[in-house]
Design a protein around this motif. Structure first.
Motif, mmCIF file in Angstrom:
data_model
loop_
_atom_site.group_PDB
_atom_site.id
_atom_site.type_symbol
_atom_site.label_atom_id
_atom_site.label_comp_id
_atom_site.label_asym_id
_atom_site.label_seq_id
_atom_site.Cartn_x
_atom_site.Cartn_y
_atom_site.Cartn_z
ATOM 1 N N GLU A 15 0.908 -1.257 0.053
ATOM 2 C CA GLU A 15 -0.113 0.004 -0.067
ATOM 3 C C GLU A 15 0.956 1.309 -0.083
ATOM 4 O OE1 GLU A 15 -2.902 -0.661 -0.509
ATOM 5 O OE2 GLU A 15 -3.142 -2.779 0.000
ATOM 6 N N ALA A 30 -3.092 9.811 -3.839
ATOM 7 C CA ALA A 30 -4.069 8.881 -3.236
ATOM 8 C C ALA A 30 -3.374 7.599 -2.914
ATOM 9 C CB ALA A 30 -5.317 8.671 -4.384
ATOM 10 N N PRO A 31 -4.093 6.807 -1.946
ATOM 11 C CA PRO A 31 -3.542 5.500 -1.634
ATOM 12 C C PRO A 31 -3.844 4.525 -2.820
ATOM 13 C CG PRO A 31 -4.640 6.411 0.402
ATOM 14 C CD PRO A 31 -5.137 7.112 -0.810
ATOM 15 N N GLY A 33 -2.854 0.346 -4.273
ATOM 16 C CA GLY A 33 -2.037 -0.936 -3.947
ATOM 17 C C GLY A 33 -1.206 -1.087 -5.188
ATOM 18 N N LEU A 45 -6.855 0.273 -11.060
ATOM 19 C CA LEU A 45 -7.489 1.651 -10.686
ATOM 20 C C LEU A 45 -9.109 1.646 -11.272
ATOM 21 C CD1 LEU A 45 -4.783 4.023 -11.693
ATOM 22 C CD2 LEU A 45 -5.171 3.220 -9.459
ATOM 23 N N SER A 48 -11.070 7.352 -11.147
ATOM 24 C CA SER A 48 -10.719 8.240 -10.092
ATOM 25 C C SER A 48 -9.693 9.496 -10.715
ATOM 26 C CB SER A 48 -9.765 7.728 -9.067
ATOM 27 O OG SER A 48 -8.716 7.037 -9.691
ATOM 28 N N LYS A 49 -9.333 10.473 -10.192
ATOM 29 C CA LYS A 49 -8.248 11.508 -10.434
ATOM 30 C C LYS A 49 -7.276 10.835 -10.903
ATOM 31 C CE LYS A 49 -9.949 15.348 -7.581
ATOM 32 N NZ LYS A 49 -9.387 16.036 -6.542
ATOM 33 N N THR A 50 -6.641 10.056 -10.060
ATOM 34 C CA THR A 50 -5.566 9.125 -10.365
ATOM 35 C C THR A 50 -5.570 8.606 -11.651
ATOM 36 O OG1 THR A 50 -5.257 8.692 -7.942
ATOM 37 C CG2 THR A 50 -3.856 7.374 -9.379
ATOM 38 N N ALA A 75 -6.479 9.925 0.981
ATOM 39 C CA ALA A 75 -7.601 9.060 0.470
ATOM 40 C C ALA A 75 -9.068 9.901 0.290
ATOM 41 C CB ALA A 75 -7.876 8.012 1.436
ATOM 42 N N ILE A 140 -5.692 1.555 8.253
ATOM 43 C CA ILE A 140 -5.451 1.455 7.052
ATOM 44 C C ILE A 140 -6.817 0.425 6.386
ATOM 45 C CG2 ILE A 140 -4.336 0.055 4.865
ATOM 46 C CD1 ILE A 140 -3.176 2.716 5.991
ATOM 47 N N VAL A 144 -9.956 1.832 3.950
ATOM 48 C CA VAL A 144 -10.194 0.942 2.760
ATOM 49 C C VAL A 144 -11.701 1.212 2.814
ATOM 50 C CG1 VAL A 144 -10.642 -1.150 1.490
ATOM 51 C CG2 VAL A 144 -8.282 -0.379 2.472
ATOM 52 N N THR A 147 -13.391 4.644 2.234
ATOM 53 C CA THR A 147 -13.221 4.928 0.677
ATOM 54 C C THR A 147 -14.199 4.246 -0.153
ATOM 55 O OG1 THR A 147 -11.840 3.272 -0.015
ATOM 56 C CG2 THR A 147 -10.943 5.594 0.445
#
Ligand SMILES: Cc1cc2nc3c(=O)[nH]c(=O)nc-3n(C[C@H](O)[C@H](O)[C@H](O)COP(=O)(O)O)c2cc1C
Length: 189
Positions: A15, A30-31, A33, A45, A48-50, A75, A140, A144, A147
């Motif tokens: 993570e 953003a977190p 994996g 993914l 998301s913005k990522t 997050a 953590i 999760v 989110t």
């Protein structure tokens, strides 16, 4: 040649907090994996913005971070510009213990996109030693669920977050307590 084992990245899912840059030059964190499997390195993914950022500019930086508050902030809220520094024009987190920058190759899916990663540069900025802490791990896990709660809603997520909150109360320190306080604030509970 970058040896990921030197960064504690082994088979399985690590993570990390991923920093990316939008087409307009706005940094995001953003977190996510980081998967290592059968010689492959990749992210999975959701939209998301990522993902938007990686699709428009195929670079991402995996920041190795041990601060639970930073995980919660990245997050559930937008980070401040002061949280980032730029290395060769690309954002990394000021507080990262280490980071690895990757070239990305995206296979866009409807719900999930797979992003194959090739390391291009890296740095270690701190050699902090951190024993396993169940309070940190519980933050953590709670995060999760948080989110998912902000997207889907539902009592089951709140129940699970409550369970992890008790564990944080038992095993965590000040930073983990602060992370849980902020988590509840940011999900509006
Ligand atoms: C520990 C942890 C791991 C996560 N891993 C992933 C992941 O692998 N892929 C993903 O799409 N979202 C993952 N998430 C959820 C994203 O961090 C979350 O949806 C975030 O709000 C996305 O932010 P962004 O829109 O700024 O990219 C994870 C969250 C946590 C707390």
């Amino acid at each position: 040649m970058i040896d990921l084992a030197e960064f504690g990245i082994h088979e399985g899912i690590s993570e990390v907090i991923v920093t990316t840059l939008s087409v307009n030059g706005v940094p995001n964190a953003a977190p996510v994996g980081l998967h290592k499997k059968d010689g492959r390195l990749f992210f999975r993914l959701f939209n998301s913005k990522t993902l938007d950022n990686v699709l428009s500019r195929p670079v991402a930086c995996a920041n190795i971070v041990d601060d639970p508050v930073l995980f919660v902030r990245s997050a559930l809220s937008d980070m401040d510009s002061g949280d980032f520094e730029f290395v060769d024009g690309f954002p990394v987190l000021n507080e990262a213990l280490a980071w690895i920058r990757f070239r990305c190759e995206c296979k866009k899916g409807e719900k999930i996109s797979v992003v194959e990663l090739s390391p291009v540069s890296c740095a270690v900025t701190s050699l902090t030693v951190r024993p396993v802490n169940r309070g940190f791990n519980a933050v953590i896990e709670a995060l999760v669920d948080a989110t998912r709660y902000v997207v889907f809603g539902g009592q089951k997520y709140l129940d699970r977050i409550g369970y992890y909150d008790k564990l944080v109360g038992k095993c965590g320190g000040g930073r983990e307590m602060e992370a849980m306080r902020l988590l509840y604030e940011l999900i509006g509970e």
